[in-house]
Design an enzyme around this catalytic site. Structure first.
Site, mmCIF file in Angstrom:
data_model
loop_
_atom_site.group_PDB
_atom_site.id
_atom_site.type_symbol
_atom_site.label_atom_id
_atom_site.label_comp_id
_atom_site.label_asym_id
_atom_site.label_seq_id
_atom_site.Cartn_x
_atom_site.Cartn_y
_atom_site.Cartn_z
ATOM 1 N N ILE A 138 0.730 -1.148 0.223
ATOM 2 C CA ILE A 138 0.079 0.096 -0.129
ATOM 3 C C ILE A 138 0.760 1.236 -0.027
ATOM 4 O O ILE A 138 0.332 2.224 -0.330
ATOM 5 C CB ILE A 138 -1.135 -0.094 1.018
ATOM 6 C CG1 ILE A 138 -0.328 0.208 2.460
ATOM 7 C CG2 ILE A 138 -1.968 -1.063 1.096
ATOM 8 C CD1 ILE A 138 -1.558 0.670 3.835
ATOM 9 N N TYR A 170 5.583 3.875 17.592
ATOM 10 C CA TYR A 170 4.417 3.204 17.267
ATOM 11 C C TYR A 170 3.200 3.673 17.929
ATOM 12 O O TYR A 170 2.361 4.022 17.199
ATOM 13 C CB TYR A 170 4.753 1.333 17.550
ATOM 14 C CG TYR A 170 3.584 0.639 17.630
ATOM 15 C CD1 TYR A 170 2.935 0.070 16.434
ATOM 16 C CD2 TYR A 170 2.840 0.069 18.643
ATOM 17 C CE1 TYR A 170 2.054 -0.820 16.214
ATOM 18 C CE2 TYR A 170 1.803 -0.469 18.425
ATOM 19 C CZ TYR A 170 1.160 -1.110 17.393
ATOM 20 O OH TYR A 170 0.337 -1.861 17.142
HETATM 21 N N1 NAD Z 1 -2.365 -8.786 17.497
HETATM 22 C C1 NAD Z 1 -2.271 -8.009 18.573
HETATM 23 O O1 NAD Z 1 -2.518 -8.122 19.741
HETATM 24 C C2 NAD Z 1 -2.686 -6.382 18.261
HETATM 25 C C3 NAD Z 1 -2.527 -5.721 19.281
HETATM 26 C C4 NAD Z 1 -2.612 -4.421 18.945
HETATM 27 C C5 NAD Z 1 -2.893 -3.943 17.796
HETATM 28 N N2 NAD Z 1 -2.800 -4.586 16.500
HETATM 29 C C6 NAD Z 1 -3.141 -4.013 15.410
HETATM 30 O O2 NAD Z 1 -3.868 -4.899 14.433
HETATM 31 C C7 NAD Z 1 -3.304 -5.045 12.959
HETATM 32 C C8 NAD Z 1 -2.889 -6.367 12.608
HETATM 33 O O3 NAD Z 1 -2.091 -6.977 13.526
HETATM 34 P P1 NAD Z 1 -1.609 -8.310 13.535
HETATM 35 O O4 NAD Z 1 -1.333 -8.689 14.641
HETATM 36 O O5 NAD Z 1 -2.427 -9.240 12.503
HETATM 37 O O6 NAD Z 1 -0.152 -8.092 12.611
HETATM 38 P P2 NAD Z 1 0.263 -8.968 11.471
HETATM 39 O O7 NAD Z 1 1.917 -8.311 11.250
HETATM 40 O O8 NAD Z 1 0.165 -10.478 11.554
HETATM 41 O O9 NAD Z 1 -0.305 -8.564 10.397
HETATM 42 C C9 NAD Z 1 -0.228 -7.312 9.546
HETATM 43 C C10 NAD Z 1 -0.139 -7.647 7.907
HETATM 44 O O10 NAD Z 1 -0.218 -6.402 7.264
HETATM 45 C C11 NAD Z 1 0.728 -6.454 5.997
HETATM 46 N N3 NAD Z 1 1.259 -5.337 5.619
HETATM 47 C C12 NAD Z 1 2.127 -4.356 6.462
HETATM 48 N N4 NAD Z 1 2.527 -3.313 5.647
HETATM 49 C C13 NAD Z 1 1.697 -3.530 4.384
HETATM 50 C C14 NAD Z 1 1.943 -2.684 3.185
HETATM 51 N N5 NAD Z 1 2.706 -1.801 3.221
HETATM 52 N N6 NAD Z 1 1.374 -3.057 1.924
HETATM 53 C C15 NAD Z 1 0.433 -4.419 2.338
HETATM 54 N N7 NAD Z 1 0.509 -5.143 3.363
HETATM 55 C C16 NAD Z 1 1.010 -4.789 4.336
HETATM 56 C C17 NAD Z 1 1.688 -7.378 6.611
HETATM 57 O O11 NAD Z 1 2.328 -8.236 5.562
HETATM 58 C C18 NAD Z 1 0.866 -8.476 7.521
HETATM 59 O O12 NAD Z 1 0.540 -9.495 6.803
HETATM 60 C C19 NAD Z 1 -2.016 -4.094 13.313
HETATM 61 O O13 NAD Z 1 -2.557 -2.669 12.691
HETATM 62 C C20 NAD Z 1 -1.624 -3.801 14.669
HETATM 63 O O14 NAD Z 1 -1.118 -2.639 14.760
HETATM 64 C C21 NAD Z 1 -2.690 -6.100 17.025
HETATM 65 O O1 UDX Z 2 10.579 -13.141 25.016
HETATM 66 C C1 UDX Z 2 10.110 -12.184 25.446
HETATM 67 C C2 UDX Z 2 9.187 -11.348 24.744
HETATM 68 C C3 UDX Z 2 8.576 -10.276 25.413
HETATM 69 N N1 UDX Z 2 8.718 -10.344 26.612
HETATM 70 C C4 UDX Z 2 7.853 -9.218 27.419
HETATM 71 O O2 UDX Z 2 6.449 -9.485 27.214
HETATM 72 C C5 UDX Z 2 5.496 -8.266 27.317
HETATM 73 C C6 UDX Z 2 4.838 -8.445 25.925
HETATM 74 O O3 UDX Z 2 5.448 -8.225 24.947
HETATM 75 P P1 UDX Z 2 4.679 -8.422 23.283
HETATM 76 O O4 UDX Z 2 5.808 -8.705 22.413
HETATM 77 O O5 UDX Z 2 3.524 -9.336 23.305
HETATM 78 O O6 UDX Z 2 4.458 -6.803 23.132
HETATM 79 P P2 UDX Z 2 3.611 -5.938 24.031
HETATM 80 O O7 UDX Z 2 2.446 -6.191 24.824
HETATM 81 O O8 UDX Z 2 4.704 -4.934 24.767
HETATM 82 O O9 UDX Z 2 2.965 -4.894 22.726
HETATM 83 C C7 UDX Z 2 2.244 -5.338 21.652
HETATM 84 O O10 UDX Z 2 0.872 -4.819 22.283
HETATM 85 C C8 UDX Z 2 -0.222 -4.658 21.407
HETATM 86 C C9 UDX Z 2 0.249 -4.158 19.841
HETATM 87 O O11 UDX Z 2 0.238 -3.214 19.541
HETATM 88 C C10 UDX Z 2 1.572 -4.965 19.404
HETATM 89 O O12 UDX Z 2 1.139 -6.108 18.907
HETATM 90 C C11 UDX Z 2 2.625 -4.840 20.353
HETATM 91 O O13 UDX Z 2 3.038 -3.554 20.487
HETATM 92 C C12 UDX Z 2 6.453 -7.193 27.229
HETATM 93 O O14 UDX Z 2 6.757 -6.822 28.657
HETATM 94 C C13 UDX Z 2 7.796 -7.764 26.997
HETATM 95 O O15 UDX Z 2 8.939 -7.081 27.133
HETATM 96 C C14 UDX Z 2 9.491 -11.075 27.365
HETATM 97 O O16 UDX Z 2 9.728 -10.761 28.582
HETATM 98 N N2 UDX Z 2 10.211 -11.826 26.826
#
Ligand code: NAD
Ligand code: UDX
Length: 389
Positions: free
Chosen positions: A77, A185
């Site tokens: 994108i 972020y």
């Molecule tokens: N998983 C969580 O707990 C969590 C927590 C907080 C926020 N989010 C938000 O939810 C959304 C999805 O998270 P996720 O966990 O599925 O992450 P993810 O990394 O698995 O998925 C993101 C997808 O976006 C695609 N992407 C990134 N940049 C792109 C680009 N320029 N063009 C096309 N595709 C692109 C990546 O290839 C990837 O497949 C993100 O915006 C993330 O910030 C997720």
């Molecule tokens: O091997 C590890 C990895 C992570 N951690 C800790 O585990 C906690 C959770 O780590 P995560 O990697 O899941 O990421 P965080 O919860 O900090 O952030 C996430 O929150 C919401 C989303 O926006 C993102 O997916 C990410 O920023 C943090 O305190 C990190 O320091 C460990 O102690 N050991």
């Protein structure tokens, strides 16, 4: 079966089939959303991503019952003029695309800011200009640290929910200093939220903002050296899974004292479904989506994952299951952390009547069963011939 019974929204109205442009559909959340949209609804998905490994099972073979309702568009994108056309021919756009692993925030801050703010701008603009609905994925990280984290350690106010519960409409966003690049972020996500909100206020954009609180489950991130780079650092579920699969100690960053609430991806996807199919109730709102009942410290998470993995793999835990590492050693300069994340559920309860169901133990059991089934054999082979890889 999709399309055989009419779907109705929360107010009893029939839901017409819609076309959804899903950007980032090939990621963790996107793959679960696509899976459920295909198996349970008549909606069509234009799946946009640079990768499609996690949704391959939905795209092939052509004989799948939903073939014709999902199309994959491999595009970045950042620089692809086809994006506007895809948004124009959809009823709804869901934007999931982002760099969202903490190991990147302080080491690739420019990519992080571009991905989470600049690259999302055209999506917002095309939706606004073409009067298309937008569901944008933000993050719980926009809250940053709790107010309570600034109180003295022994202050009784730290126990008062007013100092730690995170509310969409009243909690402040508290980030560390600019040198703490971890917050690149959260800050980019906050600014895109503000821009979307302003597009709604000034130009009538119909939007919903989702703030996920640590959604976890199968297909989250990658296992280093197996389906991702050996030196890569995924989010905590995949880091700990990798350690368990390799029979290495789980690394606790800065003592593992930070607290998180984890929610099962399948519960969270139910909430997104309600947003998709109830625009009148979801539009104009920002929703926390998390499970306030599943709070643990990272240390407790490590202990629980160790126990659950023993159960599902049939292997005893190693003698020293955890090891302490400093955040500087693990993530590098500029890392910082959210201390505690408990979502307030008032708004999502009121608008969509949604509540999470799955306990932390149960969600870890099904997720680690998946991890073991998917990766244990590949890890064994990789360990057996390390130099050939
Ligand atoms: N998983 C969580 O707990 C969590 C927590 C907080 C926020 N989010 C938000 O939810 C959304 C999805 O998270 P996720 O966990 O599925 O992450 P993810 O990394 O698995 O998925 C993101 C997808 O976006 C695609 N992407 C990134 N940049 C792109 C680009 N320029 N063009 C096309 N595709 C692109 C990546 O290839 C990837 O497949 C993100 O915006 C993330 O910030 C997720
Ligand atoms: O091997 C590890 C990895 C992570 N951690 C800790 O585990 C906690 C959770 O780590 P995560 O990697 O899941 O990421 P965080 O919860 O900090 O952030 C996430 O929150 C919401 C989303 O926006 C993102 O997916 C990410 O920023 C943090 O305190 C990190 O320091 C460990 O102690 N050991």
């Amino acid at each position: 079966m999709a399309g055989t019974t009419a779907r109705v929204d929360l107010d009893g109205n029939t839901i017409s089939p819609m076309t959804i442009c899903m950007i980032g559909a090939g990621g963790f959340i996107g793959s679960h959303l696509c899976e459920k949209l295909m198996s349970e609804t008549p909606h069509t998905v234009l799946a946009v991503d640079v990768y499609n490994d996690k949704i391959k099972h939905l795209l092939e073979p052509d004989s799948l019952p939903w073939s014709g309702r999902i199309q994959f568009h491999r595009l970045n994108i950042k620089n692809d003029s086809r994006l506007e056309g895809l948004i124009k021919c959809s009823d709804l756009t869901i934007n999931l695309a982002a760099i969202c692993t903490p190991a990147d925030y302080n080491t690739r801050p420019l990519d992080t800011i571009y991905s989470n703010f600049i690259d999302a701008l055209p999506v917002v603009k095309y939706c606004s200009e073409n009067s298309k609905r937008l569901i944008h994925f933000s993050t719980c990280e926009v809250y940053g640290k709790t107010i309570g984290s600034y109180l003295p350690k022994d202050s009784p106010l730290r126990q008062d929910p007013a100092y730690y519960i995170l509310k969409e409409d009243t909690s402040p966003c508290i980030f560390g200093s600019v040198e703490k690049q971890r917050w690149s972020y959260a800050c980019a996500k906050q600014l895109i939220e503000r821009l979307i909100y302003a597009e709604g206020a000034e130009n009538g954009l119909e939007f919903t903002i989702v703030r996920p609180f640590n959604w976890i489950g199968p297909r989250m991130d990658f296992i280093p050296g197996i389906d991702g780079p050996s030196e890569g650092v995924p989010r905590v579920l995949a880091c700990f899974s990798n350690n368990l699969l390799r029979r290495e100690p789980l690394k606790l960053v800065d003592g593992g004292e930070s607290q998180r609430t984890f929610i099962y991806i399948k519960d969270a996807i139910e909430a997104v479904f309600l947003m998709i199919e109830n625009p009148a109730r979801a539009s104009g709102h920002i929703f926390n989506v998390g499970n306030p009942n599943n709070e643990v410290t990272v240390r407790q998470l490590a202990e629980m994952m160790t126990q659950v993995y023993s159960k599902v793999s049939g292997e005893d835990a190693i003698e020293s299951p955890t090891i302490d590492v400093s955040s500087k050693e693990f993530y590098g300069e500029g890392y910082d952390d959210s201390d505690k994340r408990i979502p307030d559920m008032t708004i999502i309860n009121k608008q969509l009547g949604w509540n999470p169901k799955t306990s932390l133990w149960d969600l870890l059991e099904s997720t680690l069963t998946y991890q073991h089934r998917t990766y244990a054999e590949a890890i064994k082979q990789a360990i057996a011939k390390p130099s050939a890889n």
